[in-house]
Design an enzyme around this catalytic site. Structure first.
Site: not given
Length: 259
Positions: A135-137
C-alpha cells in the site's frame, strides 16, 4: 523472554521465530528489524534447527511501518534514510539467503512492509481471512525493496498491478497470483505448518535443501544486487519529497489524502 520483540524456540528441528509486538500490530521499527535479523542469524547457526517458521503473535501478521517511527522518518537526512533502508534490505537478504527453508505462517493481515516480509519467505501458508497489500504508493512511499523480489516471484505485469494500485487483495487472490503457497483454515494452520516442516526435516537432506535454495536464488540473481542498491536510494530520495511528508501527515491525522 515474553517481553522480547521476537521470540525464538526450537522443537523437533523446527525453529520458530515469532513477531511479538501484538499491541502495535507487529509494526516494523528499527528495533524489531534488528531483532529479526539476529533471530534469523541464530537460526542459521543453530545446529538443532533444520527448518525455520516465521509467525506472529496477535491478530495481525504485520501492519508495515510503525506509526511513531514514520513520524521520525520525516526528519531524517538522506544518509539516515539510506541506513534505514539498508537495514530492511539486509533483513530480507538474510531470509532469502538463509541456507535453511523459511516458512511463513501468516494468520492475519500482511500489509506494506509486513507483506514484503511474507513475500521473501520460501513457503507461505495463510488463513483465508488474511488480506495482503503493498500500500506504499497511497501514502507517498515507494515499495522499492520488495519490488525487486516481487518481480522475480510473479513477473512484471502483476508486479505493476499490485504495486501501482496499492490495493489490498485476498488470500485466494494471493494464491492465484502464485505469491503464496497454501491457504489453510485457522484451526488447522499450526498442524499443517508443523507437518509440512517435519516432512522436510525427515524426508530431505539439509545440505540438499540448502543447495537447492541457493541454486534457485542464483539462477534468478543476475540483476538483484543492482536492483536492491537502486531501491535503497529510491527509498531515501522518496522520503525527502513533499508527497511523502503529505502522505504521512494525513495518515497520522487519519485524514483522506487528496493526491
Amino acid at each position: 523472554m515474553e517481553n522480547s520483540l521476537v521470540l525464538y524456540q526450537v522443537n523437533n528441528r523446527v525453529a520458530e521465530i515469532t513477531l511479538n509486538r501484538p499491541e502495535k500490530r507487529n509494526a516494523l521499527n528499527p528495533a524489531l528489524v534488528e531483532a529479526l535479523k539476529s533471530a534469523f542469524k541464530k537460526a542459521k547457526e543453530d545446529e538443532n534447527a533444520k527448518i525455520v517458521v516465521l509467525k506472529a503473535n496477535g491478530e495481525v501478521f504485520s501492519a508495515g511501518a510503525d506509526l511513531a517511527y514514520m513520524q521520525q522518518l520525516q526528519g531524517f537526512s538522506y544518509e539516515e534514510n539510506i541506513k534505514d533502508s539498508n537495514a530492511l534490505k539486509e533483513l530480507f537478504e538474510t531470509i532469502r539467503t538463509l541456507p535453511k527453508v523459511v516458512i511463513a505462517q501468516v494468520e492475519g493481515h500482511a500489509i506494506a512492509g509486513g507483506c514484503g516480509l511474507a513475500t521473501i519467505c520460501d513457503i507461505i501458508f495463510t488463513v483465508p481471512e488474511a488480506k495482503f497489500g503493498y500500500t506504499e504508493v497511497k501514502l507517498g512511499f515507494v515499495p522499492a525493496i520488495v519490488s525487486c523480489y516481487l518481480m522475480q516471484k510473479v513477473g512484471e505485469t502483476l508486479t505493476k498491478k499490485l504495486l501501482l494500485s496499492g490495493e489490498l487483495f485476498t488470500a485466494q487472490e494471493a494464491l492465484h497470483y502464485n505469491l503464496i503457497t497454501y491457504v489453510t483454515k485457522a484451526t488447522e494452520m499450526p498442524l499443517m505448518v508443523n507437518n509440512f516442516a517435519l516432512n522436510l526435516c525427515n524426508s530431505a537432506s539439509g545440505n540438499s535443501l540448502a543447495l537447492t535454495k541457493q541454486l534457485i536464488n542464483n539462477t534468478s540473481n543476475t540483476w538483484l544486487d543492482s536492483c536492491l542498491t537502486e531501491a535503497v536510494k529510491t527509498n531515501a530520495r522518496t522520503r525527502e519529497g513533499d508527497d511523502f511528508k503529505k502522505g504521512i501527515a494525513a495518515f497520522l491525522a487519519k485524514e483522506k489524502i487528496n493526491w
